[in-house]
Design an enzyme around this catalytic site. Structure first.
Site, PDB file in Angstrom:
ATOM      1  CG  HIS A   1      -3.595  -3.589   3.432  1.00 16.55           C
ATOM      2  ND1 HIS A   1      -2.567  -3.170   4.235  1.00 16.55           N
ATOM      3  CD2 HIS A   1      -4.173  -2.468   2.935  1.00 16.55           C
ATOM      4  CE1 HIS A   1      -2.518  -1.846   4.240  1.00 16.55           C
ATOM      5  NE2 HIS A   1      -3.484  -1.395   3.454  1.00 16.55           N
TER       6      HIS A   1
ATOM      7  CB  SER B   1       1.867 -10.915  37.376  1.00 13.48           C
ATOM      8  OG  SER B   1       1.765 -11.702  36.196  1.00 13.48           O
ATOM      9  N   GLY B   2       1.503 -14.149  38.285  1.00  9.08           N
ATOM     10  CA  GLY B   2       0.523 -15.223  38.175  1.00  9.08           C
ATOM     11  C   GLY B   2       0.024 -15.396  36.761  1.00  9.08           C
ATOM     12  N   GLY B   3       0.388 -14.454  35.884  1.00 13.53           N
ATOM     13  CA  GLY B   3      -0.060 -14.515  34.497  1.00 13.53           C
ATOM     14  C   GLY B   3       0.867 -15.331  33.616  1.00 13.53           C
ATOM     15  CB  VAL B   4       0.475 -16.297  30.033  1.00 13.91           C
ATOM     16  CG1 VAL B   4       1.278 -17.073  28.999  1.00 13.91           C
ATOM     17  CG2 VAL B   4      -0.908 -16.905  30.206  1.00 13.91           C
ATOM     18  CG  ASP B   5       2.798 -12.090  29.122  1.00 15.02           C
ATOM     19  OD1 ASP B   5       2.554 -13.011  28.324  1.00 15.02           O
ATOM     20  OD2 ASP B   5       2.207 -11.003  29.097  1.00 15.02           O
ATOM     21  CB  SER B   6       5.432 -12.819  35.094  1.00 18.74           C
ATOM     22  OG  SER B   6       4.325 -13.410  35.744  1.00 18.74           O
ATOM     23  CB  SER B   7       4.061 -18.136  34.479  1.00 17.31           C
ATOM     24  OG  SER B   7       3.206 -17.598  35.458  1.00 17.31           O
TER      25      SER B   7
ATOM     26  CB  CYS C   1      -0.981  -0.036   1.175  1.00 21.97           C
ATOM     27  SG  CYS C   1      -2.351   1.128   0.978  1.00 21.97           S
TER      28      CYS C   1
ATOM     29  CD  GLU D   1      -1.325  -6.221   5.643  1.00 22.04           C
ATOM     30  OE1 GLU D   1      -1.397  -5.014   5.918  1.00 22.04           O
ATOM     31  OE2 GLU D   1      -1.011  -6.635   4.505  1.00 22.04           O
TER      32      GLU D   1
END
Length: 509
Positions: A167, A221-227, A79, A169
């Protein structure tokens, strides 16, 4: 070195989608602002120029020097990127007679062109532009057209340089994935070897080289990322990882105890710290969302500074920063266009003498989950909905009090528990409740009430960059509303948020 596709961002809402599509091919890619082009090393196998809300005809239009890679590496302009190359090298771009937006069909495809191999005549594509290429330079050739757009695709003769007006994508370009695979795999020659397994292997080696025998403190934090970040670091440095889980008074109901318990079974060295009062004191009287985020970030840093000093010779702070955090915090237009600041992006204050390590800062959320699966992390953690770093503070509109937190924890608990019991939790990407700064009249029994309202929010998404509101059944919403109003003292009205991102964000603050 990891093979990389470089994506230059000119501010398009679809730039992150280009990255998603490239990564779905098991090829690593990075997004960089057009005005911060990185050094072109041998690991970069090709370059994609994104779309843009700008017009190439405007005096302030992005106009980077392309000489570092044009005719040296495969180059695809999408584009605006296609218009830029046409405009820059002797073609002509004019305002469209009518805005070209939405579905179109290719009326001509040069079938033997490398970029369009396997793309059928009449293939549906997605247009989104107010300008159009009306003339291409002499050394360009047309490789695709639509009924209304003659120069829908071109190639520079003798170069692996391509431009397309549509586009590929987006979902509505039905064979867009074929075209992108042609560019990334066939033309750029990428091996498609960037997998969760290879990411873990490479990252663990890099962490071992980077950190050596140093100690790392990481906030869980208990979340996915930090775990996932914690398990990756643990795999790399073992007992030299010290995890801290802070109760900031803004977690979900009973979350501090339940998360601490789950980490004990993962072999991680975790210390729980109750810092509720410090956070509440710092947040007292603050209503502005950005000031809340900054206040919470400050106390987190203070708590970590205190706790890290208790660990002898700690050198690093580990963080679960992921790629959308980085993208949303670095705008192509500079800080003025930043959507929101992220609690874990932007470095540390000078007084805190820790270096930062962010093992996930190149991954989207769904990629983090796939890496977590490779690391054999429990599905109960990997399947958890994202939860904002500032916690319930940004789901309480207005100032924060312990009583508002208590009310919202109860509401949130009812909503999430019902999603799980109705087998809807896995269909939702993120859900939560928002405490609204309004009161409304109600009636309970024979008495008039004047109490608070809450909004329920549930969205579907892949990576959080875009999201659609979740079409939960009316019967389910009715049951949840009834339970909240009957069980949570102080609430007499429940509403459901049906906004998508964009234009709204997932969180309200």
């Amino acid at each position: 070195m990891q093979e990389t596709i470089l994506i230059l961002d000119f501010g398009s809402q679809y730039t992150q989608l280009i990255a998603r599509r490239v990564r779905e091919l098991n090829v690593y890619c990075e997004i960089h602002p057009f005005n911060k082009i990185p050094e072109i090393t041998s690991s970069i196998k090709g370059v994609i120029l994104s779309g843009s809300p700008f017009s190439v005809r405007a005096s302030d239009a992005p106009n980077p020097d392309l000489s570092a890679f044009k005719n040296k590496l495969p180059l695809l302009g999408v584009c605006y990127g296609a218009q830029l190359m046409a405009h820059k090298f002797g073609g002509e771009v004019l305002k469209s007679e009518h805005r070209e937006y939405g579905r179109a069909n290719l009326s001509f495809v040069k079938a033997d062109n490398e970029l369009f191999k396997g793309v059928s005549n009449n293939s549906q594509v997605w247009m989104s532009h107010a300008d159009t290429i009306t003339k291409i330079p002499d050394n360009y050739e047309i490789i695709s057209s639509t009924k209304d757009v003659k120069f829908a695709g071109y190639q520079v003769k003798g170069e692996q340089t391509y431009g397309i007006q549509f586009h590929p994508e987006v979902y509505h370009s039905t064979e867009g994935a074929v075209l992108l695979k042609n560019f990334v795999v066939k033309i750029c020659g990428c091996k498609q070897d960037w997998t969760p397994d290879s990411f873990v292997e490479t990252t663990v080696k890099e962490l071992q080289q980077k950190i050596g025998n140093d100690k790392v403190v990481l906030g869980l934090s208990g979340g996915v990322d930090s775990s996932v970040a914690a398990v990756l670091l643990h795999k790399a440095i073992g007992k030299n990882l010290y995890c801290i889980f802070v109760d900031n008074g803004l977690l979900r109901k009973n979350e501090f105890e339940s998360v601490l318990d789950s980490y004990k079974h993962m072999g991680l060295n975790v210390k729980g710290v109750n810092a509720k009062d410090r956070f509440y004191a710092e947040l007292a009287g603050i209503s502005d969302p950005e000031k809340k985020r900054k206040a919470i970030g400050k106390v987190f840093i203070d708590v970590f500074d205190d706790e890290s000093k208790r660990i002898e010779d700690v050198k690093w702070l580990g963080q679960g920063t992921i790629y959308p955090d980085v993208i949303e915090s670095v705008s192509v237009k500079g800080p003025s266009a930043t959507i929101k600041s992220h609690h874990n992006v932007g470095g540390l204050p000078d007084f805190m003498k820790l270096k930062i390590v962010e093992p996930l800062n190149t991954l989207f959320k769904d990629e983090v989950r796939r890496v977590g699966k490779t690391l054999q992390i429990d599905d109960a953690i990997l399947g958890r909905h994202p939860f904002p770093g500032p916690g319930l503070a940004i789901r309480i509109l207005g100032d924060i009090t312990a009583e508002k937190v208590r009310i919202l924890q109860e509401v949130d608990s009812i909503f999430i528990d019902n999603l799980k019991s109705a087998d809807l939790y896995k269909d939702v990407w993120q859900a939560g409740a928002i405490f609204l700064p309004v009161q409304s009249v109600g009636v309970m029994g024979d008495e008039r009430t004047y109490e608070n309202a809450v909004a329920l929010r549930a969205v579907t998404s892949t990576d959080g960059m875009t999201a659609d509101w979740c079409h939960l059944p009316y019967e389910f919403l009715g049951k949840v509303s009834n339970e909240i109003i009957n069980k949570v003292k102080g609430i007499n009205r429940v509403v459901y948020d049906i906004s998508s991102k964009p234009p709204a964000t997932i969180e309200w603050e």
